[in-house]
Design a protein around this motif. Structure first.
Motif, PDB file in Angstrom:
ATOM      1  N   SER A 190       0.835  -1.211   0.000  1.00  0.00           N
ATOM      2  CA  SER A 190       0.000   0.000   0.000  1.00  0.00           C
ATOM      3  C   SER A 190       0.863   1.252   0.000  1.00  0.00           C
ATOM      4  O   SER A 190       0.529   2.243  -0.658  1.00  0.00           O
ATOM      5  N   GLU A 238      -7.155   0.194  -1.062  1.00  0.00           N
ATOM      6  CA  GLU A 238      -7.466  -0.926  -0.178  1.00  0.00           C
ATOM      7  C   GLU A 238      -8.681  -0.512   0.655  1.00  0.00           C
ATOM      8  O   GLU A 238      -8.759   0.620   1.118  1.00  0.00           O
ATOM      9  N   ASP A 250      -5.350  -1.829  -5.149  1.00  0.00           N
ATOM     10  CA  ASP A 250      -4.715  -2.252  -3.897  1.00  0.00           C
ATOM     11  C   ASP A 250      -5.584  -3.305  -3.221  1.00  0.00           C
ATOM     12  O   ASP A 250      -6.646  -2.998  -2.682  1.00  0.00           O
ATOM     13  N   GLU A 251      -5.147  -4.545  -3.282  1.00  0.00           N
ATOM     14  CA  GLU A 251      -5.820  -5.704  -2.675  1.00  0.00           C
ATOM     15  C   GLU A 251      -7.310  -5.806  -2.973  1.00  0.00           C
ATOM     16  O   GLU A 251      -8.129  -5.834  -2.046  1.00  0.00           O
TER      17      GLU A 251
HETATM   18 MG   LIG Z   1      -1.952  -2.783   2.028  1.00  0.00          MG
END
Ligand SMILES: [Mg+2]
Ligand SMILES: Nc1ncnc2c1ncn2[C@@H]1O[C@H](COP(=O)(O)OP(=O)(O)OP(=O)(O)O)[C@@H](O)[C@H]1O
Length: 234
Positions: free
Chosen positions: A41, A83, A159-160
């Motif tokens: 991140s 995220e 992000d994820e």
């Molecule tokens: Mg992260």
């Protein structure tokens, strides 16, 4: 398209990224995998202009971004799907998409862009008047990706996206990413989920405690015992 060179990120005295270099070519899907706290991140937030770099460079389309603020980077063509998705839960799907399109210089591009998002994620069209917070986890992630696309990015950073989703839904997200790539989008995918990343990417960087430990094509990387051991069990 994107060239990150020897990026260092510090939170106070804590070194989160220790000289990370990552390249993403036009039309590629590139993965960054790493465990909790590896620095994924931090890396993508620094590219988007949300955390400052202590040293190193981020070059996008030949231009060093330096101190360009996040909104400016978004206008230049970088969209980060953060995220945790970054949705407005009490606004409708359609209103969320409009928020995603906010950086567009011309309002009249909003409608065709929304149309394109609905083409990629038909479930969002069906639910366009529903509040975002009442969607399922998978639908919320699809909305988050669509919000990123609304600003017509040249580089989409995720992000994820797999966070908290069931394997079948993660598979569906992977299929949409492949469709996006087929349409010419360049994608940087930060993930803990090695299956998803291995299925959709051209190249992968393995991040460990703020450093790139390995970098290769997924089919090569996951044959390496030290990589397979750390990631394929997740
Ligand atoms: Mg992260
Ligand atoms: N705002 C902050 N202040 C202090 N330390 C931070 C901050 N943000 C992240 N860190 C630390 O920096 C390191 C890298 O965090 P980062 O969130 O980039 O990792 P990550 O790979 O995205 O992890 P995760 O998989 O949990 O999302 C971690 O040790 C984290 O605790």
């Amino acid at each position: 398209m994107l060239d990150v060179e020897a990026l260092v990120i510090k939170y106070g005295p804590f070194l989160a990224l220790d000289g990370v270099s990552v390249k993403v070519g036009e039309g590629e899907i590139v993965g960054v995998i790493g465990a909790n706290g590896a620095g994924k991140s931090s890396l993508v937030r620094a590219i988007a202009g949300l955390v400052p770099a202590a040293s190193g460079r981020v070059v996008f389309k030949g231009q060093e971004l330096g101190a360009e603020p996040a909104y400016q980077r978004n206008r230049m063509g970088i969209a980060l799907v953060p995220e945790g998705r970054g949705l407005f839960p009490r606004m409708s799907v359609e209103e969320n998409l409009m928020m995603g399109g906010y950086p567009l210089p011309e309002r009249q591009r909003m409608a065709p862009n929304m149309h394109r998002c609905f083409g990629l994620f038909p479930v969002l069209r069906e639910r366009r008047h529903q509040l975002a917070g009442t969607l399922s986890g998978g639908q919320q992630q699809m909305l988050a990706v669509a919000m990123g696309l609304m600003s017509e990015p040249q580089l989409l950073i995720l992000d994820e996206p797999s966070l908290g989703l069931a394997p079948i839904v993660i598979g569906e997200i992977g299929e949409r990413l492949k469709l996006l790539r087929a349409s010419g989008m360049t994608i940087l995918l930060a993930e803990q989920n090695a299956n998803l990343t291995g299925n959709v990417t051209d190249r992968i960087y393995v991040l460990q405690t703020g450093r790139v430990r390995y970098h290769d094509r997924p089919e090569v990387l996951f044959k390496m015992p030290e990589v397979a051991e750390s990631f394929l069990s997740i």
